[in-house]
Every structure is written in C-alpha cells, then in structure tokens.
Design an enzyme around this catalytic site. Structure first.
Site, PDB file in Angstrom:
ATOM      1  N   SER A 110      -4.064  -0.045  14.591  1.00 33.86           N
ATOM      2  CA  SER A 110      -4.896   1.189  14.747  1.00 33.86           C
ATOM      3  C   SER A 110      -5.501   1.511  16.054  1.00 33.86           C
ATOM      4  O   SER A 110      -5.293   0.685  17.128  1.00 33.86           O
ATOM      5  CB  SER A 110      -6.062   0.956  13.691  1.00 33.86           C
ATOM      6  OG  SER A 110      -7.240   1.705  14.060  1.00 33.86           O
ATOM      7  N   TYR A 134     -12.990  -4.387  11.046  1.00 30.27           N
ATOM      8  CA  TYR A 134     -11.715  -3.568  11.251  1.00 30.27           C
ATOM      9  C   TYR A 134     -11.072  -3.842  12.563  1.00 30.27           C
ATOM     10  O   TYR A 134      -9.887  -3.834  12.500  1.00 30.27           O
ATOM     11  CB  TYR A 134     -11.916  -2.286  11.079  1.00 30.27           C
ATOM     12  CG  TYR A 134     -10.591  -1.328  10.593  1.00 30.27           C
ATOM     13  CD1 TYR A 134      -9.772  -1.401   9.720  1.00 30.27           C
ATOM     14  CD2 TYR A 134     -10.167  -0.500  11.743  1.00 30.27           C
ATOM     15  CE1 TYR A 134      -8.717  -0.573   9.653  1.00 30.27           C
ATOM     16  CE2 TYR A 134      -9.431   0.386  11.551  1.00 30.27           C
ATOM     17  CZ  TYR A 134      -8.571   0.215  10.426  1.00 30.27           C
ATOM     18  OH  TYR A 134      -7.463   1.197  10.387  1.00 30.27           O
ATOM     19  N   ALA A 158     -11.489  -6.331  14.678  1.00 30.75           N
ATOM     20  CA  ALA A 158     -11.200  -7.748  14.658  1.00 30.75           C
ATOM     21  C   ALA A 158      -9.913  -7.927  14.006  1.00 30.75           C
ATOM     22  O   ALA A 158      -8.958  -8.461  14.658  1.00 30.75           O
ATOM     23  CB  ALA A 158     -12.158  -8.563  14.168  1.00 30.75           C
ATOM     24  N   LYS A 161      -7.439  -5.529  13.230  1.00 28.78           N
ATOM     25  CA  LYS A 161      -6.193  -4.987  13.878  1.00 28.78           C
ATOM     26  C   LYS A 161      -6.031  -5.385  15.257  1.00 28.78           C
ATOM     27  O   LYS A 161      -4.661  -5.392  15.695  1.00 28.78           O
ATOM     28  CB  LYS A 161      -6.534  -3.287  13.866  1.00 28.78           C
ATOM     29  CG  LYS A 161      -6.841  -2.689  12.656  1.00 28.78           C
ATOM     30  CD  LYS A 161      -5.463  -2.916  11.756  1.00 28.78           C
ATOM     31  CE  LYS A 161      -5.590  -1.946  10.433  1.00 28.78           C
ATOM     32  NZ  LYS A 161      -4.311  -2.304   9.558  1.00 28.78           N
ATOM     33  N   GLY A 194       0.711  -1.220  -0.018  1.00 29.05           N
ATOM     34  CA  GLY A 194      -0.081   0.096  -0.093  1.00 29.05           C
ATOM     35  C   GLY A 194       0.856   1.232  -0.010  1.00 29.05           C
ATOM     36  O   GLY A 194       0.442   2.369   0.498  1.00 29.05           O
ATOM     37  N   ILE A 211      -4.920   9.994  11.765  1.00 21.83           N
ATOM     38  CA  ILE A 211      -3.956  10.613  10.931  1.00 21.83           C
ATOM     39  C   ILE A 211      -4.826  11.135   9.567  1.00 21.83           C
ATOM     40  O   ILE A 211      -5.743  10.626   8.963  1.00 21.83           O
ATOM     41  CB  ILE A 211      -3.025   9.572  10.527  1.00 21.83           C
ATOM     42  CG1 ILE A 211      -2.466   8.845  11.651  1.00 21.83           C
ATOM     43  CG2 ILE A 211      -1.787  10.135   9.583  1.00 21.83           C
ATOM     44  CD1 ILE A 211      -1.579   9.626  12.626  1.00 21.83           C
TER      45      ILE A 211
HETATM   46  P1  NDP Z   1      -5.250   4.414   2.185  1.00 25.04           P
HETATM   47  O1  NDP Z   1      -6.707   3.773   1.677  1.00 25.04           O
HETATM   48  O2  NDP Z   1      -4.775   5.673   1.822  1.00 25.04           O
HETATM   49  O3  NDP Z   1      -4.210   3.234   1.599  1.00 25.04           O
HETATM   50  C1  NDP Z   1      -4.558   1.975   1.811  1.00 25.04           C
HETATM   51  C2  NDP Z   1      -3.477   1.109   0.533  1.00 25.04           C
HETATM   52  O4  NDP Z   1      -3.653  -0.395   0.880  1.00 25.04           O
HETATM   53  C3  NDP Z   1      -3.582   1.662  -0.626  1.00 25.04           C
HETATM   54  O5  NDP Z   1      -2.470   1.968  -1.274  1.00 25.04           O
HETATM   55  C4  NDP Z   1      -4.022   0.422  -1.185  1.00 25.04           C
HETATM   56  O6  NDP Z   1      -3.740   0.160  -2.606  1.00 25.04           O
HETATM   57  C5  NDP Z   1      -3.516  -0.721  -0.463  1.00 25.04           C
HETATM   58  N1  NDP Z   1      -4.349  -1.676  -0.498  1.00 25.04           N
HETATM   59  C6  NDP Z   1      -5.793  -2.086  -0.145  1.00 25.04           C
HETATM   60  N2  NDP Z   1      -5.910  -3.452  -0.423  1.00 25.04           N
HETATM   61  C7  NDP Z   1      -5.126  -3.917  -1.266  1.00 25.04           C
HETATM   62  C8  NDP Z   1      -4.743  -5.307  -1.759  1.00 25.04           C
HETATM   63  N3  NDP Z   1      -5.886  -6.090  -1.593  1.00 25.04           N
HETATM   64  N4  NDP Z   1      -3.678  -5.550  -2.478  1.00 25.04           N
HETATM   65  C9  NDP Z   1      -2.778  -4.694  -2.322  1.00 25.04           C
HETATM   66  N5  NDP Z   1      -2.843  -3.417  -2.095  1.00 25.04           N
HETATM   67  C10 NDP Z   1      -3.999  -2.943  -1.023  1.00 25.04           C
HETATM   68  O7  NDP Z   1      -5.213   4.229   3.681  1.00 25.04           O
HETATM   69  P2  NDP Z   1      -4.300   4.576   4.784  1.00 25.04           P
HETATM   70  O8  NDP Z   1      -2.976   5.243   4.316  1.00 25.04           O
HETATM   71  O9  NDP Z   1      -4.938   5.612   5.490  1.00 25.04           O
HETATM   72  O10 NDP Z   1      -4.055   3.063   5.626  1.00 25.04           O
HETATM   73  C11 NDP Z   1      -2.771   2.428   5.739  1.00 25.04           C
HETATM   74  C12 NDP Z   1      -2.907   1.541   6.666  1.00 25.04           C
HETATM   75  O11 NDP Z   1      -2.870   2.554   7.872  1.00 25.04           O
HETATM   76  C13 NDP Z   1      -4.013   0.595   6.938  1.00 25.04           C
HETATM   77  O12 NDP Z   1      -3.528  -0.521   7.302  1.00 25.04           O
HETATM   78  C14 NDP Z   1      -4.938   1.377   7.903  1.00 25.04           C
HETATM   79  O13 NDP Z   1      -5.693   0.380   8.422  1.00 25.04           O
HETATM   80  C15 NDP Z   1      -3.717   1.823   8.827  1.00 25.04           C
HETATM   81  N6  NDP Z   1      -4.406   3.084   9.699  1.00 25.04           N
HETATM   82  C16 NDP Z   1      -4.747   4.327   9.070  1.00 25.04           C
HETATM   83  C17 NDP Z   1      -5.169   5.273   9.991  1.00 25.04           C
HETATM   84  C18 NDP Z   1      -5.503   6.713   9.132  1.00 25.04           C
HETATM   85  O14 NDP Z   1      -5.999   7.679  10.328  1.00 25.04           O
HETATM   86  N7  NDP Z   1      -5.344   6.849   8.113  1.00 25.04           N
HETATM   87  C19 NDP Z   1      -5.309   5.124  11.155  1.00 25.04           C
HETATM   88  C20 NDP Z   1      -5.114   4.022  11.800  1.00 25.04           C
HETATM   89  C21 NDP Z   1      -4.380   2.814  11.137  1.00 25.04           C
HETATM   90  P3  NDP Z   1      -4.569  -0.040  -3.975  1.00 25.04           P
HETATM   91  O15 NDP Z   1      -5.752   0.861  -3.796  1.00 25.04           O
HETATM   92  O16 NDP Z   1      -3.780   0.197  -5.106  1.00 25.04           O
HETATM   93  O17 NDP Z   1      -4.980  -1.581  -3.756  1.00 25.04           O
END
Ligand code: NDP
Length: 252
Positions: free
Chosen positions: A142, A155, A157, A159, A16, A188
């Site tokens: 998270s 979600y 479950a 995390k 990601g 964030i």
């Molecule tokens: P985004 O939605 O911006 O990014 C998620 C990323 O995961 C994307 O780049 C997406 O790429 C990739 N992704 C999702 N599913 C798949 C898949 N099946 N295969 C490959 N890549 C995948 O989210 P965030 O940056 O906000 O979140 C990133 C992490 O941080 C997550 O684990 C989230 O739970 C965690 N988090 C975020 C918080 C926040 O406030 N933002 C707070 C706490 C935790 P693509 O679409 O190209 O597949």
C-alpha cells in the site's frame, strides 16, 4: 469439468478474491485460463464471485486468522487441485483511528490478518511448490508503506512488514525457483477506499492533488500488474515492489 478447465495450465490462490482488488485479480486470472481458488470468510460473496467467474474458479470459506488450520487448508487444496503455481496474498484489513486510541488488541488483530497469516499461508504453499522448483508469490502492499499516512498506524506497520518480507522471501526462495514480488496499489476505487475517503473530503482532495494522473485507479489496473508478476513475463523479476498508483508515491 468443461473444456476450459481441461486446458488450464496453472493454478492460483487469491486470498480475498471475492471483493475489491482480489475480485479483479481473480477475474484476470480466470480470463487468462488460470484455474483460480478464492478464499474469504463470507460464503455468499464467494459464491457470487464463483458464479460470475465460472468453472475455472473454486472457493474456500476460511478465516485466515485461524493459523493452526492453515497447514490443513493448504494440504487439502494440494490434494484436491494438484500443483499450486501462484499465490496472491491479497486479503487485508484496515482501520482508521487516532494513534493514541488504537488498542493493543486492534493493533495485533491487523498484524495477524495482514502479516502473520500471510507468512503462515506462504510458508505452507511454498512447501508444495518446492518439489516443482517453481512458483510465484505476489504480496499486496500500500502507499502506507511508501510514506506516512495519518491515523493508520497498524495498517502502516503491516504493509511495511509485507515489503520487507517480500525481499526476505525472495532471497530465501530464489534458489528454489520461486519468485516473490509485491504490488503497492495507490488509491484504488474499492469498498475499502470508499470507507476511508468518502466521509473525509479533505483526505480525498489530498489524495487526488498529489496523484499526478489526477484520478483513482481501478482494480483492473492492479490486476494487470499482479498478472505480470505471476507469469512468465516476469521470469527474471523477484524481490521488487511495483507501485500502481498514478504517480502518487512520487507526486508532490
Ligand atoms: P476489500 O475489503 O474489498 O477486500 C478485502 C478482502 O480480504 C475481502 O474479500 C475479505 O473477504 C478478505 N479478508 C479479510 N480478512 C480476511 C480473513 N481473516 N480471512 C479471509 N479473508 C479475509 O479490500 P480491497 O480489495 O480494497 O483490498 C485488498 C488488498 O489491497 C488489501 O490487502 C488492502 O490492504 C490492499 N490495498 C487496497 C487499496 C485500495 O485502494 N483499495 C490500496 C492499497 C492497498 P471476507 O470479508 O469474505 O473475509
């Protein structure tokens, strides 16, 4: 390869890595001369990130829910890039829905992306780390694993599972020189959190009122913590969860 690529000492995978927190993590690595492979499903986003990061970044289009193909994904990366030093399991999905409306399929789908694929990818990457007796894995949790948040049952479950897996992996892999830690971001400012908060002012006010530092964090705040765990500064640190949350998890 440019001169930066030649002097790169470590190779990292950031799942990601083309958006949100993963983008900031990949950017931090590249700026620190770590060769970085970003993985996602959307090629255009990956391509744009790669262009912004330059020659030290490569991307792979891959859906991490495709479990049977993960062993080949990792062996191809090891063949092409050599030793993998760092894995950041950042990719994740969220879904906000009342508890009784969540279907089994929706629940399973979130667990598949956020937990099962993290396990499968980590297992395969660890196999490549074992001969070197070193490596660092950083998982992303998270606030949903620190306390109860309404309407995010799957979600939460997922995390909470990640934090348990971090401890389990740390004890299994420490004797082999592989460290496993977890960053628990608070609220964030990213696309994911905007979706969850911007149409729900009550939730946003609640987030800010119980965050002692009084503001959302930045993706760079999370990237700095991930970088610490991934590198020598955390040489004697494993099995831990670090909230990067402006005090949200201890706020009243
Ligand atoms: P985004 O939605 O911006 O990014 C998620 C990323 O995961 C994307 O780049 C997406 O790429 C990739 N992704 C999702 N599913 C798949 C898949 N099946 N295969 C490959 N890549 C995948 O989210 P965030 O940056 O906000 O979140 C990133 C992490 O941080 C997550 O684990 C989230 O739970 C965690 N988090 C975020 C918080 C926040 O406030 N933002 C707070 C706490 C935790 P693509 O679409 O190209 O597949």
């Amino acid at each position: 390869m440019n001169s930066d690529s030649n002097t790169a000492t470590k190779t990292a995978i950031v799942t990601g890595g083309a958006s949100g927190l993963g983008y900031a993590i990949a950017e931090k690595f590249v700026q620190s001369n770590v060769r970085t492979i970003i993985i996602g499903r959307n090629e255009q986003k990956l391509q744009e990130a790669k262009e912004a990061f330059g020659d030290l970044c490569s991307y792979i289009v891959f859906d991490l829910t495709n479990l049977p193909e993960i062993p080949k994904l990792v062996s191809d990366m090891a063949d092409k890039y050599g030793r993998i030093d760092i894995l950041v399991n950042n990719a994740g999905i969220n879904m906000k829905k009342p508890f009784t409306e969540v279907t089994d399929e929706e629940f399973q789908n979130i667990l598949l992306t956020n937990v099962t694929s993290v396990f499968a990818l980590s297992r395969e990457v660890v196999k490549t780390m074992l001969p070197h007796r070193s490596g660092a894995i950083v998982n992303i949790s998270s606030m949903a694993a620190q306390y109860g948040i309404p309407k995010v049952i799957a979600y939460t479950a997922s995390k909470t599972a990640i934090e348990g897996m971090t401890r389990s992996m740390a004890v299994d892999l420490s004797p082999q020189g592989i460290r496993v830690n977890c960053v628990a971001p608070g609220f964030i400012a990213t696309a994911m959190s905007a979706k969850a908060l911007n149409n729900d002012p009550e939730r946003k006010n609640k987030v800010l009122s119980r965050t002692p530092m009084g503001e959302l964090g930045t993706p760079a705040d999370v990237a700095d913590a991930v970088y610490f765990y991934a590198t020598e500064g955390a040489r004697y640190v494993t099995g831990t969860v670090l909230p990067v949350d402006g005090g949200n998890s201890i706020g009243f």
